[in-house]
Design an enzyme around this catalytic site. Structure first.
Site, mmCIF file in Angstrom:
data_model
loop_
_atom_site.group_PDB
_atom_site.id
_atom_site.type_symbol
_atom_site.label_atom_id
_atom_site.label_comp_id
_atom_site.label_asym_id
_atom_site.label_seq_id
_atom_site.Cartn_x
_atom_site.Cartn_y
_atom_site.Cartn_z
ATOM 1 N N CYS A 45 18.417 -7.917 15.652
ATOM 2 C CA CYS A 45 18.105 -6.637 16.320
ATOM 3 C C CYS A 45 17.194 -5.851 15.388
ATOM 4 O O CYS A 45 16.248 -6.414 14.827
ATOM 5 C CB CYS A 45 19.387 -5.873 16.657
ATOM 6 S SG CYS A 45 20.458 -5.564 15.235
ATOM 7 N N GLY A 46 17.465 -4.574 15.192
ATOM 8 C CA GLY A 46 16.659 -3.761 14.290
ATOM 9 C C GLY A 46 17.151 -3.806 12.858
ATOM 10 O O GLY A 46 16.392 -4.090 11.929
#
Length: 380
Positions: free
Chosen positions: A334-335
């Site tokens: 993800c981030g």
């Protein structure tokens, strides 16, 4: 430093239970919170009964206790428990509840402050940024085994405990903490399905915490981890770890997987960030994605009305729609390694209990100048 000062400020005050109708509608700023202790003294609900009941349960006195209670009654292949289950078992002495609320940098919300205003009775505060690797500049990376053991011990968590994790958004950062416990060999851990919003919507009481006990523990956990990274010994240690390396991936493993394609790579970020058409929430990070990855935005794993995790069959369909085979290995990113854990949690429900998470995720990848990226922003 700030959390220590904050906890000392509240040390001499008291707990209160608040019914949902009495909760303030806006989050107080830290300054206004410190000057509005009278707000709590005007509430007619006390947590004395809760604390007494939990103490009696710890002593084996059967007020509200059930002879058949055991976290082993909840299968570890099920990653969540309902708010009704938690409410029924809340006073059990071998059950620890953790508020693991955490917010993105652009949200400008303070999880410790919100915890003070309202949390599930008896819940401890788990500081996702505090219980992290101090040897890297990347945010809230997985700490070492020794550090995680020291942090959990400072919180009063033991290996015999079942752990239920929740957050104030529904299911967001709680999944990260669920994954962390599993990485360190503790399988008796579950996420509260729907989190604090569903708990409150169900009419269950929340507690304000003007006492600094839980905040002191959170601060002590962070300080214990700092000591470990400084080479000091921390004691006592009540929580033993058993590292599960197959559940966490490094940058090198992702690079190698780009070549051999052994694992399907699933990204939990929004489609716009994945495509490079929307900015990343962290300054200086380009948007886009790792070549070969596919996008399954984490909100799509929840029921839109209740914000609870979808049933297994619906989850299977969601992944299959993106041509992700549940018969082949999958890894998630993800981030910064938070919402990837939601994908891992959803896949856990459908029987894939060994999904690794790329800890550094896009923030680490995108800051390496020599790594390939795809997406509109990444091509500039």
């Amino acid at each position: 430093m700030a959390s220590t000062l904050f906890s000392r400020t509240f040390l001499a005050a008291s707990h209160r239970l608040i019914t949902p109708s009495l909760l303030p509608q806006k989050t107080l700023t830290l300054a206004s919170f410190l000057t509005r202790r009278g707000f709590y003294s005007q509430l007619g609900f006390s947590s004395t009964a809760y604390r007494s009941a939990r103490a009696m349960a710890s002593a084996g006195i059967g007020i509200g206790a059930r002879a058949g209670y055991s976290t082993s009654s909840v299968p570890t292949n099920e990653p969540v428990v309902s708010v009704d289950w938690l409410h029924s078992n809340l006073i059990e002495p071998d059950l620890k509840v953790l508020d693991a609320s955490w917010y993105m940098p652009d949200e400008q919300r303070n999880p410790i402050q919100e915890y003070q205003v309202a949390h599930i009775p008896g819940a401890l505060f788990f500081d996702l940024d505090g219980i992290s690797d101090r040897s890297t500049s990347l945010p809230h990376m997985l700490p070492s085994e020794e550090a995680f053991a020291a942090g959990c011990s400072a919180l009063g968590i033991e290996n015999k405990d079942g752990v239920v994790v929740y957050d104030a958004k529904g299911v967001f950062s709680a999944a990260r903490v669920w994954w962390m416990f599993r990485v360190f060999g503790h399988d008796k851990v579950w996420v509260l399905d729907g989190g604090l919003p569903r708990w409150r919507a169900s009419g269950y009481d929340v507690e304000s915490s003007a006492s600094g006990d839980a905040i002191l523990k959170a601060s002590a956990a962070s300080e214990a981890i700092e000591k470990i990274y400084q080479g000091h010994t921390v004691s006592p240690i009540t929580f033993q770890t058993k590292f599960q390396p197959h559940l966490v991936w490094t940058l090198d493993q992702v690079k190698n997987n780009m070549e051999d394609q052994t694992y399907q790579h699933v990204d939990a970020r929004s489609k716009a960030r994945f495509d490079g058409t929307a900015p990343e929430p962290r300054k200086g990070i380009r948007s886009g994605h790792i070549p070969g990855s596919k996008c399954v935005p984490y909100p799509q794993l929840f029921d839109s009305a209740s914000q609870t995790l979808l049933p297994a069959e619906d989850l299977k369909k969601r992944f299959e729609q993106e041509e992700i085979s549940l018969d082949k290995p999958i890894m998630a990113s993800c981030g910064t390694g938070v919402t990837a854990c939601i994908l891992a949690m959803g896949l856990h429900r459908v029987g894939k209990t060994d999904v690794p998470v790329y800890d550094g995720s896009w923030t680490e990848w995108a800051t390496q100048p020599d790594l390939p990226m795809e997406g509109e922003d990444s091509s500039s």
